[in-house]
Design a protein around this motif. Structure first.
Motif, mmCIF file in Angstrom:
data_model
loop_
_atom_site.group_PDB
_atom_site.id
_atom_site.type_symbol
_atom_site.label_atom_id
_atom_site.label_comp_id
_atom_site.label_asym_id
_atom_site.label_seq_id
_atom_site.Cartn_x
_atom_site.Cartn_y
_atom_site.Cartn_z
ATOM 1 N N ASP A 162 -7.723 7.330 -5.103
ATOM 2 C CA ASP A 162 -8.430 8.336 -5.146
ATOM 3 C C ASP A 162 -8.028 7.847 -7.273
ATOM 4 N N LEU A 163 -7.749 7.379 -7.897
ATOM 5 C CA LEU A 163 -7.127 6.851 -9.084
ATOM 6 C C LEU A 163 -8.271 5.538 -9.020
ATOM 7 N N PHE A 164 -8.155 4.479 -7.682
ATOM 8 C CA PHE A 164 -9.600 4.210 -8.332
ATOM 9 C C PHE A 164 -10.868 5.107 -7.843
ATOM 10 N N ILE A 165 -11.096 5.465 -7.237
ATOM 11 C CA ILE A 165 -11.953 5.867 -7.505
ATOM 12 C C ILE A 165 -12.871 6.845 -8.634
ATOM 13 N N GLU A 166 -11.333 7.026 -9.918
ATOM 14 C CA GLU A 166 -11.816 8.225 -10.413
ATOM 15 C C GLU A 166 -12.798 6.335 -11.779
ATOM 16 N N PHE A 167 -11.612 5.865 -11.302
ATOM 17 C CA PHE A 167 -11.988 4.717 -12.871
ATOM 18 C C PHE A 167 -12.983 4.271 -12.400
ATOM 19 N N CYS A 168 -14.016 4.445 -10.185
ATOM 20 C CA CYS A 168 -14.851 3.374 -10.628
ATOM 21 C C CYS A 168 -16.495 4.424 -10.801
ATOM 22 N N GLU A 169 -15.462 5.916 -11.054
ATOM 23 C CA GLU A 169 -16.826 6.629 -11.691
ATOM 24 C C GLU A 169 -17.094 6.410 -12.850
ATOM 25 N N ASP A 170 -15.760 6.421 -14.092
ATOM 26 C CA ASP A 170 -15.869 6.331 -15.205
ATOM 27 C C ASP A 170 -16.302 5.120 -15.195
ATOM 28 N N PHE A 171 -16.452 3.719 -15.132
ATOM 29 C CA PHE A 171 -16.746 2.722 -15.807
ATOM 30 C C PHE A 171 -18.011 2.301 -14.752
ATOM 31 N N GLU A 172 -18.138 2.671 -14.233
ATOM 32 C CA GLU A 172 -19.627 3.395 -12.602
ATOM 33 C C GLU A 172 -20.074 1.842 -12.305
ATOM 34 N N PHE A 173 -19.125 1.796 -11.269
ATOM 35 C CA PHE A 173 -19.099 0.820 -10.438
ATOM 36 C C PHE A 173 -18.384 1.471 -9.171
ATOM 37 N N PHE A 174 -19.749 0.784 -8.161
ATOM 38 C CA PHE A 174 -19.311 0.962 -6.824
ATOM 39 C C PHE A 174 -18.238 0.719 -5.464
ATOM 40 N N PRO A 175 -17.352 1.646 -5.332
ATOM 41 C CA PRO A 175 -16.314 1.231 -4.733
ATOM 42 C C PRO A 175 -15.812 0.617 -3.437
ATOM 43 N N VAL A 176 -15.371 -0.830 -3.485
ATOM 44 C CA VAL A 176 -15.637 -1.427 -1.974
ATOM 45 C C VAL A 176 -13.552 -1.632 -1.593
ATOM 46 N N ILE A 177 -13.853 -0.284 -0.921
ATOM 47 C CA ILE A 177 -12.144 -0.439 -0.759
ATOM 48 C C ILE A 177 -11.762 -0.582 0.824
ATOM 49 N N PHE A 178 -10.257 -1.623 0.648
ATOM 50 C CA PHE A 178 -9.907 -1.912 1.930
ATOM 51 C C PHE A 178 -8.337 -2.250 2.041
ATOM 52 N N ASN A 179 -8.008 -2.474 3.098
ATOM 53 C CA ASN A 179 -6.403 -2.823 2.907
ATOM 54 C C ASN A 179 -5.829 -4.713 3.276
ATOM 55 N N ALA A 180 -5.428 -5.371 2.410
ATOM 56 C CA ALA A 180 -5.082 -6.287 2.767
ATOM 57 C C ALA A 180 -3.430 -6.935 2.582
ATOM 58 N N ASN A 181 -2.926 -7.599 3.782
ATOM 59 C CA ASN A 181 -1.626 -7.381 4.096
ATOM 60 C C ASN A 181 -1.319 -8.939 4.063
ATOM 61 N N GLN A 182 0.524 -8.972 4.242
ATOM 62 C CA GLN A 182 0.641 -10.346 4.650
ATOM 63 C C GLN A 182 1.909 -10.260 5.265
ATOM 64 N N THR A 183 2.029 -11.232 5.608
ATOM 65 C CA THR A 183 3.340 -11.370 6.440
ATOM 66 C C THR A 183 4.772 -11.702 6.008
ATOM 67 N N VAL A 184 5.534 -10.577 5.657
ATOM 68 C CA VAL A 184 6.442 -10.764 5.575
ATOM 69 C C VAL A 184 7.950 -10.710 6.685
ATOM 70 N N GLU A 185 8.699 -11.654 6.458
ATOM 71 C CA GLU A 185 9.281 -11.232 7.690
ATOM 72 C C GLU A 185 8.924 -10.795 8.878
ATOM 73 N N GLY A 186 8.133 -11.524 9.572
ATOM 74 C CA GLY A 186 7.437 -11.147 10.373
ATOM 75 C C GLY A 186 6.473 -9.294 10.398
ATOM 76 N N LYS A 187 6.703 -8.191 9.334
ATOM 77 C CA LYS A 187 6.017 -7.692 9.345
ATOM 78 C C LYS A 187 4.887 -8.005 8.720
ATOM 79 N N ARG A 188 3.881 -7.069 8.568
ATOM 80 C CA ARG A 188 2.570 -7.056 8.465
ATOM 81 C C ARG A 188 2.743 -6.128 7.004
#
Length: 311
Positions: A162-188
């Motif tokens: 939500d805060l990211f979208i608010e930032f995009c509105e304030d600074f006039e950017f189009f939001p591209v949202i995703f999840n990025a993971n890494q493997t830590v002790e066998g878990k994502r």
């Protein structure tokens, strides 16, 4: 609009060490056991000074501000998390996950930029979100394509949607949202900052596509980059662990483009990747091993880009 700048703000550390408050979700941090804090800080300062010299030698305008003695700010060396500077004279101030990082935000640093002839028209301050335990850690959490007005964000405990979208509105950017993971002790687990797995230059993007587990999200990110004519240079999770995603394109002498990265990042790249990157810019690397090992951040995190207009 420009994607890259010739002016960088950097903070020289005074109390650098592994920050126990950020280590809870920054899985890149480690403790240099059997090493005195004084020694760790001295090594970090040495790496910092060599890095600044290298940047200055290629014609980057580096504004160095010293950290203060009277605050416990082990991560002050990473200013891009608390502030961003924009071409219209706007400044963003961001809410930080770790309490001891909140004191990194300093009014006098903005004054230093004004003393250097830069114009600040407006400060957009998101820091009250900390009261709600909501965070968005500047250009650590948000990767800006300034020319195409797009902002990329991998959601994490340090990047609230939500805060990211608010930032995009304030600074006039189009939001591209995703999840990025890494493997830590066998878990994502969520990668703590987007700028660890992604870098956007003028004509290319370095990205760890395999960290985006959701195929739809991955396709969407690729589509946006391709639509904007970016050559995609894909890196592996092992390379991300060597901070190969934590790069920044800057302008040096005669407006020449350079891609800045750590020595560890450079050493992790394949010959083909280096060749691909060199088609777009020159590469500059510097050893940041102590800073990376204890701080869990690298070359890009240490640079806050200054796009502010000149008086």
């Amino acid at each position: 609009m420009q994607q890259t700048t010739n002016t960088i703000l950097m903070i020289r550390p005074i109390n650098f060490r592994m920050n126990e408050q950020t280590a809870v979700n920054n899985y890149y941090q480690k403790d240099l056991e059997n090493t005195l804090p004084k020694t760790v800080n001295a090594k970090a300062q040495q790496e910092f000074d060599i890095y600044v010299d290298k940047l200055t030698n290629i014609g980057v305008n580096v504004i160095v501000v010293n950290d203060t003695e009277d605050t416990d700010t082990p991560d002050s060396i990473f200013p891009n998390n608390w502030v961003s500077f924009h071409e219209n004279g706007n400044v963003g101030l961001y809410p930080m996950f770790a309490e001891n990082r909140r004191v990194e935000r300093r009014e006098d640093i903005l004054e230093t930029l004004e003393e250097n002839g830069f114009v600040i028209n407006n400060v957009i301050d998101y820091t009250t979100a900390e009261d709600e335990d909501v965070f968005l850690e500047g250009t650590g959490s948000v990767i800006l394509d300034r020319v195409n007005r797009k902002a990329y964000c991998a959601l994490s405990p340090r990047a609230d949607e939500d805060l990211f979208i608010e930032f995009c509105e304030d600074f006039e950017f189009f939001p591209v949202i995703f999840n990025a993971n890494q493997t830590v002790e066998g878990k994502r687990k969520a990668i703590y900052h987007t700028n660890v797995m992604m870098c956007v230059g003028e004509t290319f993007a370095v990205i760890c596509l395999s960290s985006i587990d959701d195929k739809k999200e991955r396709k969407n990110v690729i589509k946006h980059l391709k639509d904007d004519g970016k050559a995609i240079i894909d890196i592996t999770e092992a390379q991300v662990n060597n901070f190969a995603g934590n790069m920044l394109q800057v302008k040096g002498n005669n407006n020449e483009a350079y891609l800045i990265m750590s020595q560890a990042a450079y050493d992790s790249l394949t010959k083909q990747q280096i060749k691909s990157l060199e088609q777009h810019n020159k590469i500059l690397s510097s050893s940041l091993s102590t800073i990376e090992f204890c701080g869990g951040g690298s070359a890009r995190c240490m640079m806050a880009e200054v796009f502010l207009p000149k008086a």
